[in-house]
Design a protein around this motif. Structure first.
Motif, PDB file in Angstrom:
ATOM      1  N   LYS A  94       0.833  -1.205   0.000  1.00 48.11           N
ATOM      2  CA  LYS A  94       0.000   0.000   0.000  1.00 48.11           C
ATOM      3  C   LYS A  94       0.868   1.256   0.000  1.00 48.11           C
ATOM      4  CE  LYS A  94      -4.112  -1.864   2.233  1.00 48.11           C
ATOM      5  NZ  LYS A  94      -4.975  -1.828   3.425  1.00 48.11           N
ATOM      6  N   ALA A  95       1.919   1.248   0.793  1.00 45.39           N
ATOM      7  CA  ALA A  95       2.817   2.407   0.847  1.00 45.39           C
ATOM      8  C   ALA A  95       3.499   2.617  -0.498  1.00 45.39           C
ATOM      9  CB  ALA A  95       3.858   2.213   1.950  1.00 45.39           C
ATOM     10  N   TYR A  96       3.933   1.534  -1.117  1.00 50.11           N
ATOM     11  CA  TYR A  96       4.610   1.637  -2.418  1.00 50.11           C
ATOM     12  C   TYR A  96       3.640   2.125  -3.496  1.00 50.11           C
ATOM     13  CZ  TYR A  96       7.361   0.439  -6.508  1.00 50.11           C
ATOM     14  OH  TYR A  96       8.056   0.498  -7.688  1.00 50.11           O
ATOM     15  N   THR A  97       2.413   1.607  -3.480  1.00 48.55           N
ATOM     16  CA  THR A  97       1.414   2.019  -4.465  1.00 48.55           C
ATOM     17  C   THR A  97       1.067   3.494  -4.313  1.00 48.55           C
ATOM     18  OG1 THR A  97       0.506  -0.210  -4.480  1.00 48.55           O
ATOM     19  CG2 THR A  97      -0.900   1.517  -5.348  1.00 48.55           C
ATOM     20  N   ALA A  98       0.953   3.945  -3.075  1.00 44.61           N
ATOM     21  CA  ALA A  98       0.588   5.336  -2.818  1.00 44.61           C
ATOM     22  C   ALA A  98       1.722   6.305  -3.142  1.00 44.61           C
ATOM     23  CB  ALA A  98       0.172   5.498  -1.360  1.00 44.61           C
ATOM     24  N   HIS A  99       2.973   5.905  -2.889  1.00 51.44           N
ATOM     25  CA  HIS A  99       4.111   6.817  -3.076  1.00 51.44           C
ATOM     26  C   HIS A  99       5.331   6.070  -3.620  1.00 51.44           C
ATOM     27  CE1 HIS A  99       2.050  10.041  -0.943  1.00 51.44           C
ATOM     28  NE2 HIS A  99       1.689   9.132  -0.059  1.00 51.44           N
ATOM     29  N   PRO A 100       5.301   5.620  -4.866  1.00 54.11           N
ATOM     30  CA  PRO A 100       6.447   4.872  -5.395  1.00 54.11           C
ATOM     31  C   PRO A 100       7.724   5.712  -5.467  1.00 54.11           C
ATOM     32  CG  PRO A 100       4.870   5.352  -7.133  1.00 54.11           C
ATOM     33  CD  PRO A 100       4.246   5.765  -5.842  1.00 54.11           C
ATOM     34  N   GLU A 101       7.594   7.031  -5.502  1.00 55.41           N
ATOM     35  CA  GLU A 101       8.777   7.893  -5.581  1.00 55.41           C
ATOM     36  C   GLU A 101       9.617   7.843  -4.302  1.00 55.41           C
ATOM     37  OE1 GLU A 101       5.545  10.376  -3.726  1.00 55.41           O
ATOM     38  OE2 GLU A 101       5.619   8.949  -5.381  1.00 55.41           O
ATOM     39  N   ARG A 102       9.053   7.368  -3.230  1.00 56.12           N
ATOM     40  CA  ARG A 102       9.782   7.285  -1.959  1.00 56.12           C
ATOM     41  C   ARG A 102      10.688   6.054  -1.874  1.00 56.12           C
ATOM     42  NH1 ARG A 102       5.264   8.884   2.590  1.00 56.12           N
ATOM     43  NH2 ARG A 102       4.822  10.973   1.791  1.00 56.12           N
ATOM     44  N   PHE A 103      10.572   5.152  -2.826  1.00 54.82           N
ATOM     45  CA  PHE A 103      11.296   3.883  -2.766  1.00 54.82           C
ATOM     46  C   PHE A 103      12.203   3.723  -3.976  1.00 54.82           C
ATOM     47  CE2 PHE A 103       7.266   3.461  -0.582  1.00 54.82           C
ATOM     48  CZ  PHE A 103       7.611   2.845   0.604  1.00 54.82           C
ATOM     49  N   SER A 104      13.361   3.136  -3.772  1.00 55.17           N
ATOM     50  CA  SER A 104      14.253   2.842  -4.894  1.00 55.17           C
ATOM     51  C   SER A 104      13.899   1.498  -5.528  1.00 55.17           C
ATOM     52  CB  SER A 104      15.713   2.842  -4.430  1.00 55.17           C
ATOM     53  OG  SER A 104      15.893   1.876  -3.422  1.00 55.17           O
ATOM     54  N   ARG A 105      13.197   0.656  -4.808  1.00 60.99           N
ATOM     55  CA  ARG A 105      12.723  -0.642  -5.309  1.00 60.99           C
ATOM     56  C   ARG A 105      11.490  -1.022  -4.500  1.00 60.99           C
ATOM     57  NH1 ARG A 105      14.067  -4.154  -1.377  1.00 60.99           N
ATOM     58  NH2 ARG A 105      15.839  -3.654  -0.093  1.00 60.99           N
ATOM     59  N   ARG A 106      10.764  -2.020  -4.960  1.00 63.17           N
ATOM     60  CA  ARG A 106       9.557  -2.460  -4.242  1.00 63.17           C
ATOM     61  C   ARG A 106       9.983  -3.069  -2.897  1.00 63.17           C
ATOM     62  NH1 ARG A 106       4.243  -3.461  -4.734  1.00 63.17           N
ATOM     63  NH2 ARG A 106       4.073  -2.847  -6.900  1.00 63.17           N
ATOM     64  N   PRO A 107       9.446  -2.566  -1.787  1.00 63.37           N
ATOM     65  CA  PRO A 107       9.837  -3.101  -0.478  1.00 63.37           C
ATOM     66  C   PRO A 107       9.190  -4.456  -0.199  1.00 63.37           C
ATOM     67  CG  PRO A 107       8.193  -1.398  -0.203  1.00 63.37           C
ATOM     68  CD  PRO A 107       8.521  -1.448  -1.677  1.00 63.37           C
ATOM     69  N   ARG A 108       9.923  -5.283   0.494  1.00 69.03           N
ATOM     70  CA  ARG A 108       9.423  -6.594   0.919  1.00 69.03           C
ATOM     71  C   ARG A 108       9.803  -6.795   2.378  1.00 69.03           C
ATOM     72  NH1 ARG A 108      11.108  -7.445  -4.286  1.00 69.03           N
ATOM     73  NH2 ARG A 108       9.551  -8.338  -5.660  1.00 69.03           N
ATOM     74  N   PRO A 109       8.940  -7.442   3.151  1.00 69.37           N
ATOM     75  CA  PRO A 109       9.311  -7.721   4.540  1.00 69.37           C
ATOM     76  C   PRO A 109      10.424  -8.762   4.582  1.00 69.37           C
ATOM     77  CG  PRO A 109       7.205  -8.739   4.023  1.00 69.37           C
ATOM     78  CD  PRO A 109       7.601  -7.916   2.826  1.00 69.37           C
ATOM     79  N   PRO A 110      11.255  -8.743   5.611  1.00 68.88           N
ATOM     80  CA  PRO A 110      12.339  -9.725   5.701  1.00 68.88           C
ATOM     81  C   PRO A 110      11.789 -11.144   5.747  1.00 68.88           C
ATOM     82  CG  PRO A 110      12.511  -8.083   7.444  1.00 68.88           C
ATOM     83  CD  PRO A 110      11.227  -7.852   6.739  1.00 68.88           C
ATOM     84  N   ARG A 111      12.530 -12.053   5.167  1.00 68.28           N
ATOM     85  CA  ARG A 111      12.100 -13.453   5.185  1.00 68.28           C
ATOM     86  C   ARG A 111      12.304 -14.033   6.579  1.00 68.28           C
ATOM     87  NH1 ARG A 111      15.692 -17.322   5.260  1.00 68.28           N
ATOM     88  NH2 ARG A 111      17.872 -16.841   5.003  1.00 68.28           N
ATOM     89  N   ILE A 112      11.560 -15.065   6.853  1.00 64.24           N
ATOM     90  CA  ILE A 112      11.677 -15.759   8.132  1.00 64.24           C
ATOM     91  C   ILE A 112      12.573 -16.969   7.897  1.00 64.24           C
ATOM     92  CG2 ILE A 112      10.427 -16.951   9.974  1.00 64.24           C
ATOM     93  CD1 ILE A 112       7.952 -15.325   9.051  1.00 64.24           C
ATOM     94  N   PRO A 113      13.691 -17.068   8.597  1.00 66.38           N
ATOM     95  CA  PRO A 113      14.591 -18.207   8.361  1.00 66.38           C
ATOM     96  C   PRO A 113      13.959 -19.524   8.806  1.00 66.38           C
ATOM     97  CG  PRO A 113      15.313 -16.969  10.268  1.00 66.38           C
ATOM     98  CD  PRO A 113      14.166 -16.202   9.663  1.00 66.38           C
ATOM     99  N   GLN A 114      14.384 -20.600   8.165  1.00 67.87           N
ATOM    100  CA  GLN A 114      13.892 -21.923   8.550  1.00 67.87           C
ATOM    101  C   GLN A 114      14.447 -22.341   9.907  1.00 67.87           C
ATOM    102  OE1 GLN A 114      11.517 -23.655   6.901  1.00 67.87           O
ATOM    103  NE2 GLN A 114      11.400 -21.769   5.722  1.00 67.87           N
TER     104      GLN A 114
END
Length: 114
Positions: A76-96
């Motif tokens: 939602k943040a990326y869709t609303a303001h893509p200019e604020r990001f250098s790439r699409r943000p993703r939450p950190p992965r959860i290690p096994q």
């Protein structure tokens, strides 16, 4: 002995200090706060080694749900303001697996002759 003396020590408490903080007793709610903080580390502290989740969230299996909620918020943040990001943000992965001291990386213990 003065009325402001601490019994058994001979030390005198400053009347100004005592009035500034209401005495040395517990403040209302302070004990409850301390008890919550003491019990809370596994529920409040997020750790980078486990994808910025709490140990309790990973242990009880709610980490994937929390990660999905974070992904939705980031989208939602990326869709609303893509200019604020250098790439699409993703939450950190959860290690096994997550270790404090990984037994596979530990050298074999030296036998001790007691």
């Amino acid at each position: 002995m003065s009325a402001n003396a601490t019994p058994g020590t001979g030390l005198v408490e400053s009347p100004l200090r005592r009035e500034a903080h209401g005495g040395f007793g517990e403040r209302p709610g302070e004990t409850d706060w301390r008890q919550r903080q003491h019990r809370a580390p596994g529920r409040l502290n997020r750790h980078s080694g486990i994808g910025y989740h709490t140990p309790a969230s990973v242990h009880f299996g709610t980490a994937e749900h929390v990660r999905a909620q974070r992904a939705t918020a980031l989208d939602k943040a990326y869709t609303a303001h893509p200019e604020r990001f250098s790439r699409r943000p993703r939450p950190p992965r959860i290690p096994q697996e997550a270790w404090i001291n990984d037994p596979a990386k530990r050298p074999d213990p030296t036998p001790q002759n007691l």
